[in-house]
Write an enzyme that holds these catalytic residues in place. Structure first.
Site, PDB file in Angstrom:
ATOM      1  N   GLY A  57     -33.075   5.528  45.862  1.00 15.34           N
ATOM      2  CA  GLY A  57     -33.306   6.184  44.580  1.00 15.34           C
ATOM      3  C   GLY A  57     -32.332   5.840  43.482  1.00 15.34           C
ATOM      4  CE  LYS A  67     -30.888   2.534  55.421  1.00 14.11           C
ATOM      5  NZ  LYS A  67     -31.432   1.989  54.162  1.00 14.11           N
TER       6      LYS A  67
END
Length: 256
Positions: free
Chosen positions: A183, A95
């Site tokens: 988020g 990632k």
């Protein structure tokens, strides 16, 4: 079933390892979530210790590890961290995270694209964390990223899908999996992302900081499953006007 590069996953929920009160609680929450892909910040792992408090229980749990380059501020730093992760963990999955501003943790688009192109050439399976920018996501796809991970809102903010309009464009145009990352604060946010057509979501803070992380992880698992089913069921079209579910025309005619 979700396929990314050379791996397939039954779960569309990816999880992180940060902010948990203990490694035991982390593993219990990951198991409750059903997640099969777990991100791991290289800066938090002591690679000199084979029994590292974070790494060892994850290996025992049998999940696929996705090391990340969190903390890197430039492409060069991210590439170095990626090479270290591959050597230490024996995985070419990565990632990619590059965020130079510690206050906002927003990804640097220029450095991310630069690093992604270099890492793909080095044989990495790159999943880049990026802004919800349709043009950038397409460029990342074109340089060979296995998936794109646009943010829903700033990391750890729990604000939900603040970038919904841009996410819809990214999902529509992408030919690689789209993982909404950052988020997501409550299970309904995750369900909404899957309903929109995202292939997966990555959740960390919302689970880790809950009063009961294991229960919250279970809630996210169920929400993601519901989102996938809702998308597969193909919801009806939205309408500006009302459309009665039980028309009374025949009933009124019978009274005439």
């Amino acid at each position: 079933m979700l396929r990314i590069a050379d791996k397939t996953f039954d779960s569309h929920l990816f999880t992180g390892t940060g902010k948990f009160a203990s490694s035991q609680l982390m593993v219990e929450a990951i198991r409750a979530s059903g997640s099969q892909l777990v991100t791991l910040a290289m800066k938090r792992v002591d690679l000199r210790q084979h029994n590292d408090a974070i790494l060892a229980p994850l290996i025992e749990a049998g999940v696929t590890l996705l090391p990340n380059t969190s903390g890197a501020k430039t492409a060069e730093e991210a590439i170095f961290a990626a090479q270290l992760a591959r050597e230490a963990l024996g995985t070419h999955w990565l990632k990619l995270e590059i965020h130079p501003d510690a206050r906002w943790l927003l990804p640097d688009p220029i450095e991310t694209l630069k690093a992604a192109e270099a890492l793909v050439k080095q044989g990495f399976v790159v999943l880049p964390y990026c802004g919800a920018d349709p043009v950038l996501c397409k460029r990342l796809e074109e340089v060979g990223c296995a998936a794109v991970m646009p943010l829903g809102a700033p990391i750890g903010s729990n604000q939900g899908l603040e970038t919904k309009a841009m996410l819809e464009i990214i999902i529509q145009q992408s030919t690689v999996p789209v993982v909404v990352d950052a988020g997501i604060g409550v299970p309904s946010h995750a369900a909404q992302a899957l309903e929109m057509g995202a292939d997966a979501v990555l959740v960390n803070t919302a689970i880790a900081v809950a009063d009961d992380p294991v229960m919250m992880a279970t809630a996210f698992r169920l929400a993601v499953e519901a989102g996938v089913l809702a998308r597969q069921a193909v919801p009806g079209n939205r309408s500006t006007y009302a459309n009665a579910t039980s028309p009374l025309t025949g009933f009124l005619e019978a009274l005439a």
